[in-house]
Design a protein around this motif. Sequence first.
Motif, PDB file in Angstrom:
ATOM      1  N   VAL A  18     -56.483  29.097   1.673  1.00  0.00           N
ATOM      2  CA  VAL A  18     -56.578  29.166   3.126  1.00  0.00           C
ATOM      3  C   VAL A  18     -55.848  30.411   3.603  1.00  0.00           C
ATOM      4  O   VAL A  18     -54.714  30.676   3.208  1.00  0.00           O
ATOM      5  CB  VAL A  18     -55.966  27.911   3.781  1.00  0.00           C
ATOM      6  CG1 VAL A  18     -56.001  28.036   5.304  1.00  0.00           C
ATOM      7  CG2 VAL A  18     -56.718  26.659   3.336  1.00  0.00           C
ATOM      8  N   PHE A  19     -56.521  31.191   4.451  1.00  0.00           N
ATOM      9  CA  PHE A  19     -55.985  32.450   4.964  1.00  0.00           C
ATOM     10  C   PHE A  19     -55.964  32.359   6.483  1.00  0.00           C
ATOM     11  O   PHE A  19     -57.005  32.449   7.142  1.00  0.00           O
ATOM     12  CB  PHE A  19     -56.877  33.607   4.509  1.00  0.00           C
ATOM     13  CG  PHE A  19     -56.323  34.981   4.743  1.00  0.00           C
ATOM     14  CD1 PHE A  19     -55.745  35.692   3.702  1.00  0.00           C
ATOM     15  CD2 PHE A  19     -56.375  35.569   5.996  1.00  0.00           C
ATOM     16  CE1 PHE A  19     -55.247  36.978   3.913  1.00  0.00           C
ATOM     17  CE2 PHE A  19     -55.873  36.827   6.217  1.00  0.00           C
ATOM     18  CZ  PHE A  19     -55.304  37.544   5.174  1.00  0.00           C
ATOM     19  N   LEU A  20     -54.788  32.133   7.070  1.00  0.00           N
ATOM     20  CA  LEU A  20     -54.628  32.023   8.515  1.00  0.00           C
ATOM     21  C   LEU A  20     -55.660  31.079   9.133  1.00  0.00           C
ATOM     22  O   LEU A  20     -56.305  31.396  10.136  1.00  0.00           O
ATOM     23  CB  LEU A  20     -54.710  33.399   9.167  1.00  0.00           C
ATOM     24  CG  LEU A  20     -53.528  34.343   8.893  1.00  0.00           C
ATOM     25  CD1 LEU A  20     -53.779  35.711   9.481  1.00  0.00           C
ATOM     26  CD2 LEU A  20     -52.239  33.774   9.460  1.00  0.00           C
ATOM     27  N   LYS A  56     -52.289  29.095   2.462  1.00  0.00           N
ATOM     28  CA  LYS A  56     -51.829  28.384   1.266  1.00  0.00           C
ATOM     29  C   LYS A  56     -52.875  28.491   0.169  1.00  0.00           C
ATOM     30  O   LYS A  56     -54.071  28.493   0.436  1.00  0.00           O
ATOM     31  CB  LYS A  56     -51.562  26.916   1.596  1.00  0.00           C
ATOM     32  CG  LYS A  56     -50.931  26.125   0.453  1.00  0.00           C
ATOM     33  CD  LYS A  56     -50.569  24.725   0.898  1.00  0.00           C
ATOM     34  CE  LYS A  56     -49.902  23.933  -0.225  1.00  0.00           C
ATOM     35  NZ  LYS A  56     -49.531  22.556   0.211  1.00  0.00           N
ATOM     36  N   ALA A  57     -52.391  28.589  -1.059  1.00  0.00           N
ATOM     37  CA  ALA A  57     -53.274  28.590  -2.224  1.00  0.00           C
ATOM     38  C   ALA A  57     -53.302  27.192  -2.824  1.00  0.00           C
ATOM     39  O   ALA A  57     -52.277  26.693  -3.282  1.00  0.00           O
ATOM     40  CB  ALA A  57     -52.779  29.599  -3.253  1.00  0.00           C
ATOM     41  N   PHE A  58     -54.465  26.567  -2.787  1.00  0.00           N
ATOM     42  CA  PHE A  58     -54.669  25.294  -3.459  1.00  0.00           C
ATOM     43  C   PHE A  58     -55.291  25.621  -4.810  1.00  0.00           C
ATOM     44  O   PHE A  58     -56.517  25.652  -4.958  1.00  0.00           O
ATOM     45  CB  PHE A  58     -55.577  24.383  -2.631  1.00  0.00           C
ATOM     46  CG  PHE A  58     -55.013  24.030  -1.282  1.00  0.00           C
ATOM     47  CD1 PHE A  58     -54.221  22.896  -1.127  1.00  0.00           C
ATOM     48  CD2 PHE A  58     -55.257  24.837  -0.167  1.00  0.00           C
ATOM     49  CE1 PHE A  58     -53.692  22.562   0.124  1.00  0.00           C
ATOM     50  CE2 PHE A  58     -54.739  24.509   1.074  1.00  0.00           C
ATOM     51  CZ  PHE A  58     -53.951  23.377   1.218  1.00  0.00           C
ATOM     52  N   PRO A 103     -43.316  25.394   5.070  1.00  0.00           N
ATOM     53  CA  PRO A 103     -44.102  25.382   6.308  1.00  0.00           C
ATOM     54  C   PRO A 103     -44.437  26.816   6.723  1.00  0.00           C
ATOM     55  O   PRO A 103     -43.564  27.671   6.812  1.00  0.00           O
ATOM     56  CB  PRO A 103     -43.164  24.720   7.330  1.00  0.00           C
ATOM     57  CG  PRO A 103     -42.131  24.014   6.507  1.00  0.00           C
ATOM     58  CD  PRO A 103     -41.973  24.826   5.260  1.00  0.00           C
ATOM     59  N   THR A 104     -45.695  27.110   6.957  1.00  0.00           N
ATOM     60  CA  THR A 104     -46.107  28.466   7.317  1.00  0.00           C
ATOM     61  C   THR A 104     -47.474  28.424   7.962  1.00  0.00           C
ATOM     62  O   THR A 104     -48.290  27.566   7.649  1.00  0.00           O
ATOM     63  CB  THR A 104     -46.154  29.382   6.082  1.00  0.00           C
ATOM     64  OG1 THR A 104     -46.655  30.664   6.469  1.00  0.00           O
ATOM     65  CG2 THR A 104     -47.056  28.807   4.997  1.00  0.00           C
TER      66      THR A 104
END
Length: 260
Positions: free
Chosen positions: A20-22, A12-14, A7-8
């Motif tokens: 996705v960057f912030l 995330k890198a898909f 969780p962050t």
Amino acid sequence: MIAAPLPTRAGKAFVGTRAVFLGHDLHADLRHADWVELYLLSITGRRFAANQLKLLHAMWVCTSYPDARLWNNRVAALAGSARSTPALGIAAALGMSEATVYGGHPCVRAIDFLIATQRRVAGGAVLAELVEQELAERRIYGYGRPIHSTDERLPWLLGIAREHGLDGGPHVALAHAVEVLLVARDARLKMNYAALTAGLAADLGLSVTEFHHFQVPMLLAGMTPCFIVAAERPAGRLFPLSCDDIAYAGAPKRRWVQNR
């Protein structure tokens, strides 16, 4: 192997589809972003205006000194001379940049002081009294400079701030007011780069922690030329010292006996 859930809010890198960057799609939304804009987004989660980014760029550019005699650049140059890799050499030099007397530490202490003092002045406190209280406990970082008290970077950075209408904030005004009080005590205590960049950053809304992150690569551009030039020379030839150049007062020369 299946990675554990993480969780962050960072992103995330898909892999194979997107990143996705912030909360922003890195490629669809941010592909045209300036690098410093992306870096500030990573630190603050905010987007900055074009004039603000120009000033933030200038904070890095105006202090990019490719002089291997400077304490952190020397580490980069020695790494090149020792045939280390650029990543290792520059990382070591960046680590050295957080020096206590100069470098990253004074920048953090300067913005911490300016933000706290501005808050107290806005609440009715007298600046001269706050300065006296601070000096009674510790030094005020961002004033005074080794070698020469005049900081040649300040008029250029202030000029850029003025061009973009960013020179009139309360923290910059406070930094100048503190300089007047300190110079009255000691003419050598002129404002240096730490206090000015801290004041400008505070007026852009950066917190102490955010400015700490922002200033990490502030000196980086001057390190790489030092590494490259040293690596072009014969290995181990950077700042060579002869034994005769060392003032030694220890035990006299003695015979080396090899253990068998």
